[in-house]
Design a protein around this motif. Structure first.
Motif, PDB file in Angstrom:
ATOM      1  N   ALA A   6       1.681 -11.935 -17.364  1.00  0.00           N
ATOM      2  CA  ALA A   6       0.864 -10.991 -18.127  1.00  0.00           C
ATOM      3  C   ALA A   6      -0.559 -10.951 -17.588  1.00  0.00           C
ATOM      4  CB  ALA A   6       0.865 -11.372 -19.609  1.00  0.00           C
ATOM      5  N   TYR A  29      -3.507 -13.756 -25.592  1.00  0.00           N
ATOM      6  CA  TYR A  29      -2.116 -13.540 -25.240  1.00  0.00           C
ATOM      7  C   TYR A  29      -1.220 -14.089 -26.348  1.00  0.00           C
ATOM      8  CZ  TYR A  29      -4.173 -12.893 -20.619  1.00  0.00           C
ATOM      9  OH  TYR A  29      -4.935 -12.455 -19.569  1.00  0.00           O
ATOM     10  N   GLU A  30      -0.163 -13.351 -26.635  1.00  0.00           N
ATOM     11  CA  GLU A  30       0.784 -13.780 -27.673  1.00  0.00           C
ATOM     12  C   GLU A  30       2.202 -13.510 -27.167  1.00  0.00           C
ATOM     13  OE1 GLU A  30       2.284 -12.446 -32.117  1.00  0.00           O
ATOM     14  OE2 GLU A  30       0.302 -11.802 -31.407  1.00  0.00           O
ATOM     15  N   GLU A  31       2.991 -14.569 -27.101  1.00  0.00           N
ATOM     16  CA  GLU A  31       4.363 -14.420 -26.630  1.00  0.00           C
ATOM     17  C   GLU A  31       5.243 -13.802 -27.716  1.00  0.00           C
ATOM     18  OE1 GLU A  31       5.893 -18.081 -25.211  1.00  0.00           O
ATOM     19  OE2 GLU A  31       4.611 -18.127 -23.424  1.00  0.00           O
ATOM     20  N   VAL A  32       6.073 -12.852 -27.313  1.00  0.00           N
ATOM     21  CA  VAL A  32       7.027 -12.223 -28.232  1.00  0.00           C
ATOM     22  C   VAL A  32       8.387 -12.866 -27.971  1.00  0.00           C
ATOM     23  CG1 VAL A  32       8.117 -10.082 -28.952  1.00  0.00           C
ATOM     24  CG2 VAL A  32       5.732 -10.070 -28.189  1.00  0.00           C
ATOM     25  N   THR A  49      11.264 -16.100 -24.808  1.00  0.00           N
ATOM     26  CA  THR A  49      10.145 -15.156 -24.666  1.00  0.00           C
ATOM     27  C   THR A  49      10.622 -13.923 -23.902  1.00  0.00           C
ATOM     28  OG1 THR A  49       8.550 -16.977 -24.639  1.00  0.00           O
ATOM     29  CG2 THR A  49       7.810 -14.847 -23.781  1.00  0.00           C
ATOM     30  N   ALA A  51       8.582 -10.929 -24.000  1.00  0.00           N
ATOM     31  CA  ALA A  51       7.405 -10.139 -23.638  1.00  0.00           C
ATOM     32  C   ALA A  51       6.158 -10.908 -24.029  1.00  0.00           C
ATOM     33  CB  ALA A  51       7.430  -8.778 -24.324  1.00  0.00           C
ATOM     34  N   VAL A  52       5.035 -10.385 -23.582  1.00  0.00           N
ATOM     35  CA  VAL A  52       3.754 -10.987 -23.939  1.00  0.00           C
ATOM     36  C   VAL A  52       2.810  -9.886 -24.400  1.00  0.00           C
ATOM     37  CG1 VAL A  52       1.739 -12.269 -23.118  1.00  0.00           C
ATOM     38  CG2 VAL A  52       4.014 -12.874 -22.296  1.00  0.00           C
ATOM     39  N   LYS A  53       2.291 -10.029 -25.619  1.00  0.00           N
ATOM     40  CA  LYS A  53       1.307  -9.082 -26.124  1.00  0.00           C
ATOM     41  C   LYS A  53      -0.076  -9.494 -25.650  1.00  0.00           C
ATOM     42  CE  LYS A  53       3.531  -7.538 -30.409  1.00  0.00           C
ATOM     43  NZ  LYS A  53       3.391  -7.500 -31.892  1.00  0.00           N
ATOM     44  N   VAL A  54      -0.818  -8.509 -25.204  1.00  0.00           N
ATOM     45  CA  VAL A  54      -2.184  -8.776 -24.746  1.00  0.00           C
ATOM     46  C   VAL A  54      -3.148  -8.055 -25.679  1.00  0.00           C
ATOM     47  CG1 VAL A  54      -3.816  -8.577 -22.846  1.00  0.00           C
ATOM     48  CG2 VAL A  54      -1.398  -8.954 -22.362  1.00  0.00           C
ATOM     49  N   ARG A  55      -4.050  -8.809 -26.267  1.00  0.00           N
ATOM     50  CA  ARG A  55      -5.078  -8.235 -27.128  1.00  0.00           C
ATOM     51  C   ARG A  55      -6.418  -8.365 -26.417  1.00  0.00           C
ATOM     52  NH1 ARG A  55      -1.559 -10.540 -30.925  1.00  0.00           N
ATOM     53  NH2 ARG A  55      -0.896  -9.073 -32.562  1.00  0.00           N
TER      54      ARG A  55
END
Length: 214
Positions: A6, A29-32, A49, A51-55
């Motif tokens: 990511a 970063y937050e793992e989905v 895991t 996907a990885v959410k990126v904020r």
């Protein structure tokens, strides 16, 4: 590893940004995580895991935006009409109306005119043909302008080719097409010498009357 991927993707995206930037302080970063299949899951089955959410926080690049606005609103326009005291607004207005000129020039390429069947070798004859076609185009454009103006003033319309809608600003070519498909007949009275027009559609008749006798 997914977070690392990511981060690499984020670097690629950040490198393409021109008018905004991502602040490092706001990036997270937050793992989905999900199960690998639907339905019931075993006690020992673990989520993986996917996907990885990126904020991230986004800031505008004011300097870059200002420069972009200047670039997109900056025009260099040349004219050989140096006798007229042009204002910038007038000059760019004429430039912006080029599409109208190009659209009308398209009429000269219409196969119905059979221009491609004319072969001229001498430059003088080619120039003469160009003058004739340009003059004809001027008359065509002026007639179309007058027709549309009168139709707008009197709220007149003619049907589209499929007769599904009414055209408030038809092209002159469309009006020619409409007249040509209307079965109009010219009747000449030999004793009086008068010529009558029969079968003229009401819509065309009203437009012609609105445009005047000339």
């Amino acid at each position: 590893m997914p977070v690392y991927d990511a981060e690499q993707e984020l670097k690629k995206i950040t490198a393409k940004l021109k008018l905004v930037k991502l602040t490092d302080a706001g990036i997270g970063y937050e793992e989905v995580q999900k199960y690998t299949h639907k339905g019931r899951h075993g006690k020992d089955e673990q989520k993986v895991t996917v996907a990885v959410k990126v904020r991230a926080e986004v800031e505008l690049e004011d300097t870059a935006i200002e420069q972009k606005i200047k670039e997109d609103t900056y025009y260099v326009i040349c004219t050989n009409d140096v006798e007229r005291n042009w204002t910038m607004a007038e000059l760019i207005g004429v430039y912006k109306k080029q599409s109208v000129v190009e659209r009308n020039w398209r009429c000269l390429k219409d196969k119905k005119l059979l221009i491609n069947a004319i072969y001229l070798e001498l430059p003088s004859r080619i120039n003469a043909l160009m003058w004739i076609m340009t003059t004809a185009l001027l008359i065509y454009t002026a007639t179309e302008y007058l027709m549309r103006k009168k139709m707008q003033e009197q709220k007149l319309t003619i049907p589209s080719p499929d007769h599904k809608v009414q055209l408030e600003k038809p092209s002159l070519m469309r009006r020619y097409q409409y007249i040509g498909n209307s079965g109009i007949v010219l009747q000449c009275n030999r004793s009086t010498g008068k010529v009558s027009v029969l079968g003229l559609p009401t819509e065309v008749k009203l437009v012609l009357i609105a445009m005047g006798d000339e």
